[in-house]
Design an enzyme around this catalytic site. Sequence first.
Site, PDB file in Angstrom:
ATOM      1  CG  ASP A  89      -1.971  -0.923   1.248  1.00 40.80           C
ATOM      2  OD1 ASP A  89      -2.574  -1.127   2.297  1.00 40.80           O
ATOM      3  OD2 ASP A  89      -2.267  -1.458   0.160  1.00 40.80           O
ATOM      4  CG  MET A 134      -8.165   6.674   6.938  1.00 40.95           C
ATOM      5  SD  MET A 134      -9.150   5.352   6.188  1.00 40.95           S
ATOM      6  CE  MET A 134      -9.733   4.477   7.634  1.00 40.95           C
ATOM      7  CE  LYS A 175      -7.026  -0.299  -0.769  1.00 43.54           C
ATOM      8  NZ  LYS A 175      -7.840  -1.106   0.101  1.00 43.54           N
TER       9      LYS A 175
END
Length: 468
Positions: free
Chosen positions: A258, A394, A280
């Site tokens: 990632d 996040m 991503k």
Amino acid sequence: MQASFERTSWFPIMLRLEGARVLVAGGGNVAANKVQLLVSTGARVEILSPTLSPELERLVADGKAHVTRQDATADNLSARLPGCRMVYLATSNRALNAELSALCQSLNIPVCAVDDPEVSSFITPAMTTRGAVQIAVSTGGAAPVLARRLRAKIEEIMPAGLHRLAAFMQQSRVALRTRVPDSAIRRRVWERFLDGSGGPLAMAGNTQAAQNELDRILDEGNARTGEVWLVGAGPGNPDLLTLAALRLMQDADSVLYDNLVGPDILNYVRRDAERVFVGKQTNNHTLPQTGINAELIRRAKAGERVLRLKGGDPFIFGRGGEEIEALVEAGVPFRIIPGISAANGCAAYAGIPLTHRDCAQACLFITGHARADGTLNLAWETIALRSQTIVIYMGLTLVSQLCARLIEHGLPADWPAAIVEGGTLPRQRVLTGTLATLPQQVADNHITSPALVIVGEVVRHRVISPPA
Ligand code: SAH
């Protein structure tokens, strides 16, 4: 462990010297040292020197080296250079060595002026040899004493029968290549052999038993089964990798990683493992989740040992669960290795005790990732409590909305809040403030991803170590 590696302009190779002409200028002890090493490779060693040390005289008398009894001048050297594989300069005259080196380099002939890396085009590492096994240590000429120390340390831990093991593996190579044509599977067979009883048996000289063990592994026939290792790489600092993660990183055939897995971590993956970026980013999906699942399954079914490397812990906002479900459905064997999650890493490196007993009975990990319509849909009544610490993953993009919702649902505007940017990495920054001030602090300081928000009274208990 070192976080990042510095560049070096030296490139290690092993040179085949059998039958090759090698020139050595100089006839003293320094030259003798190199001649000894060269002779053992079967090179044709030619010495250019008017006089020779007793040791060199003996080597010449035994026919192991040849001598031209002339001064090591540029003219005399040039006459002998054509067809030469490499040159050692071991005259005691540094200026002369430099001049002769320039001459060799103008003809592209590799040249080493002993103890003078500045004017050399190759250097000789500190070496240790056990049969076919050779270990060479170099500091790029920067610190030869250090290289020799390291070599001594390596020698201490080298098992005594290593040369026998290497000889066994060499003898079995050709037969194995015919029996198992696929090189990736062959490598796995050898790894099983070495990880099991094969290595010790061959090192002890028990060749028959070692052969039986190799046959047994081949008969097992399932050497082709691939698997997936879902591994947490921690928050970014390689010091926080687990030993299990490191071992699997060294064994994998391919790695799917990632954007949270940085180059410092990837440095520890086996050099020739295939690296596939499947990171991503919001609105920029390199490979959708179903694509990643399919890729893991495809590779495992082709016999690969696939390392699925994820930032932090795979089961904390890492979609590890979905990937494993897909593997189970496809009947692919897997292993899961936990990692230090961002909450743990950031809290520790920022000095914030997540559950200080004076103020936090619980610690909640929540996601600040927006729904498709750009809003946050969270159970605010159970989140906005004074008795618990709230860690928001996040949460950078929607930090204003997050802080506002928490105040709306009952937390005071001056409730402590912090943000940790690039936690555990050398570039880590920590800002502390309140729910009212944090959004502006984030904007003023241009905080970028990855960043973790921590809300609660524990932020007031932040500790910073005094200088040692
Ligand atoms: N599985 C990961 C989390 C993935 S979600 C884990 O267990 O840590 C990605 C979020 O994790 C980022 O948006 C950020 O909030 C947080 N994060 C990951 N690494 C971080 C780091 N080094 N510093 C701060 N936050 C980090």
